[in-house]
Design an enzyme around this catalytic site. Sequence first.
Site, PDB file in Angstrom:
ATOM      1  N   PRO A   2      28.743  -4.202  35.895  1.00 58.74           N
ATOM      2  CA  PRO A   2      28.548  -2.979  35.145  1.00 58.74           C
ATOM      3  C   PRO A   2      28.301  -3.118  33.648  1.00 58.74           C
ATOM      4  O   PRO A   2      29.080  -3.718  32.930  1.00 58.74           O
ATOM      5  CB  PRO A   2      29.880  -2.252  35.352  1.00 58.74           C
ATOM      6  CG  PRO A   2      30.876  -3.327  35.614  1.00 58.74           C
ATOM      7  CD  PRO A   2      30.148  -4.532  36.064  1.00 58.74           C
ATOM      8  N   GLU A   3      27.214  -2.519  33.179  1.00 53.89           N
ATOM      9  CA  GLU A   3      27.102  -2.133  31.786  1.00 53.89           C
ATOM     10  C   GLU A   3      27.104  -0.608  31.790  1.00 53.89           C
ATOM     11  O   GLU A   3      27.354   0.004  32.837  1.00 53.89           O
ATOM     12  CB  GLU A   3      25.840  -2.755  31.158  1.00 53.89           C
ATOM     13  CG  GLU A   3      25.925  -4.278  31.133  1.00 53.89           C
ATOM     14  CD  GLU A   3      24.862  -4.972  30.300  1.00 53.89           C
ATOM     15  OE1 GLU A   3      24.250  -4.331  29.440  1.00 53.89           O
ATOM     16  OE2 GLU A   3      24.656  -6.177  30.519  1.00 53.89           O
ATOM     17  N   LYS A  51      31.290   2.193  28.600  1.00 52.41           N
ATOM     18  CA  LYS A  51      31.568   1.579  29.899  1.00 52.41           C
ATOM     19  C   LYS A  51      32.806   2.181  30.545  1.00 52.41           C
ATOM     20  O   LYS A  51      33.392   1.577  31.442  1.00 52.41           O
ATOM     21  CB  LYS A  51      31.733   0.059  29.724  1.00 52.41           C
ATOM     22  CG  LYS A  51      30.486  -0.621  29.179  1.00 52.41           C
ATOM     23  CD  LYS A  51      30.761  -2.063  28.766  1.00 52.41           C
ATOM     24  CE  LYS A  51      29.538  -2.647  28.073  1.00 52.41           C
ATOM     25  NZ  LYS A  51      29.837  -3.942  27.424  1.00 52.41           N
ATOM     26  N   ARG A 120      37.171   6.050  18.933  1.00 48.38           N
ATOM     27  CA  ARG A 120      37.059   4.605  18.743  1.00 48.38           C
ATOM     28  C   ARG A 120      35.643   4.099  19.033  1.00 48.38           C
ATOM     29  O   ARG A 120      35.205   3.105  18.449  1.00 48.38           O
ATOM     30  CB  ARG A 120      38.072   3.962  19.698  1.00 48.38           C
ATOM     31  CG  ARG A 120      38.098   2.480  19.785  1.00 48.38           C
ATOM     32  CD  ARG A 120      39.462   2.027  20.350  1.00 48.38           C
ATOM     33  NE  ARG A 120      39.719   2.455  21.716  1.00 48.38           N
ATOM     34  CZ  ARG A 120      39.266   1.820  22.793  1.00 48.38           C
ATOM     35  NH1 ARG A 120      38.487   0.778  22.648  1.00 48.38           N
ATOM     36  NH2 ARG A 120      39.573   2.247  24.003  1.00 48.38           N
ATOM     37  N   ASN A 160      25.883  -7.716  27.942  1.00 47.55           N
ATOM     38  CA  ASN A 160      25.158  -8.934  27.587  1.00 47.55           C
ATOM     39  C   ASN A 160      23.693  -8.917  28.013  1.00 47.55           C
ATOM     40  O   ASN A 160      22.850  -9.479  27.327  1.00 47.55           O
ATOM     41  CB  ASN A 160      25.876 -10.151  28.185  1.00 47.55           C
ATOM     42  CG  ASN A 160      25.633 -11.398  27.368  1.00 47.55           C
ATOM     43  OD1 ASN A 160      25.260 -11.322  26.195  1.00 47.55           O
ATOM     44  ND2 ASN A 160      25.824 -12.549  27.986  1.00 47.55           N
ATOM     45  N   ARG A 249      30.200 -14.874  24.202  1.00 46.35           N
ATOM     46  CA  ARG A 249      29.184 -14.651  25.227  1.00 46.35           C
ATOM     47  C   ARG A 249      27.951 -15.489  24.940  1.00 46.35           C
ATOM     48  O   ARG A 249      27.726 -15.926  23.811  1.00 46.35           O
ATOM     49  CB  ARG A 249      28.777 -13.170  25.274  1.00 46.35           C
ATOM     50  CG  ARG A 249      29.941 -12.204  25.222  1.00 46.35           C
ATOM     51  CD  ARG A 249      30.884 -12.363  26.389  1.00 46.35           C
ATOM     52  NE  ARG A 249      30.251 -12.060  27.650  1.00 46.35           N
ATOM     53  CZ  ARG A 249      30.032 -10.836  28.110  1.00 46.35           C
ATOM     54  NH1 ARG A 249      30.375  -9.801  27.397  1.00 46.35           N
ATOM     55  NH2 ARG A 249      29.462 -10.658  29.272  1.00 46.35           N
TER      56      ARG A 249
END
Length: 260
Positions: A2-3, A51, A120, A160, A249
Site C-alpha cells: 500500500p501507498e 496512508k 500532523r 517509495n 529506503r
Amino acid sequence: MPEGHTLHRLAGQLRPLVGGKVAASSPQGRFAEGARHIDGRRLETVEAIGKHLLFDFEDVVLHVHLGLAGSMFASDPAGEPRPGVRLRLVDEPQTVAWNLAAPTRCELWSHEERAALFNRLGPDPLRGDDPQPAFDRISRSDRSIGDLLLDQAVVAGIGNVFRAEVLYCCGVHPNRPGRSLTTAELSCLWETTVNLMRRGVREGRISTVEPSPGDGPEPLDAPAARYVYKQEACRRCGGAVTSWALGPRVAYACETCQPR
DNA sequence: GCTGCATGATGAA
DNA sequence: TCATCCTGCAGCA
C-alpha cells in the site's frame, strides 16, 4: 502493498457500508476488545488520508494503517475467515465481509486523536488539498527532495514507488536539496503525483508508464510498467538506472534524465 | 524448508 | 543509525 492510492481505493470500496450497522469480530484475537466495542454500531463515515484509513463510529474512531505487509480484502460472509484476520467487518444484510490482515495499526481513537492526525499530515494529492504548504516546506529545506517526498508531514500518501516515478517524470534528481527546486518543478511534481495516484486508485496498482498512442489500454494482468523503480535501463535514453540508499529506503534514478 | 527483503513507520540508542 | 513489528513471497539449499 500500500501507498496512498490503496487506502483511497479501499475507502471507496467500503463506502457502501456507511449508514448501516456493522458486525465486528477479531478472528485472530488481537483486536478482540476493540472489535467488541464497535460491534453492532452504525458506521458514520469512512475516509482515507495519506496512508491512513479512518472509520467513524459515532463516539469512537477506528484507525487502520496497513504498513508494509497489511491488506484489506472482501470475502463471502458465509465463508470461514482466515485465522490471521485481525478485524472482520460484516454489513447488516450480510452481503460482504471485509477482512483486515497484518496491519501495523488497528486501534480505537478519540476524535481528538483523529484531529491530531489531520494536523500532523501534509496535503494529500488524492483529497484535492492545496499543495502550497508542501511547496513552502520544500522550498525552505536543505533536505533532499527524495527524503522530503517520503515525509508524510510534507506530503501525505507518497511511498517509495511513487517517489521514484514522480521524480523521474519531472526530471528531478532525488538528491537535489528541496530549496533548489523551481516553482515549475514543484508544480510538475504535484500534478504528476495527483495524476499517477488517481490512476493507481482506478487500476488498483501502481502503473506509471504512459501507454503509447494506438496501443490501446494496457491489459490489467500485464506486469505494472515503471520508469525507474526496480528497473535496470531508462526507457527514454537507454542508460543505466542507478539505485542507492537514501535514508532508510532505496532511491532510483536515471542520472542522465534526472541531472543532479 | 529457511532466509531475507518489501510499495511503512516507530521508538530507542 | 539500528532494531522492531506485521506477512507474503522470491530466491536459495
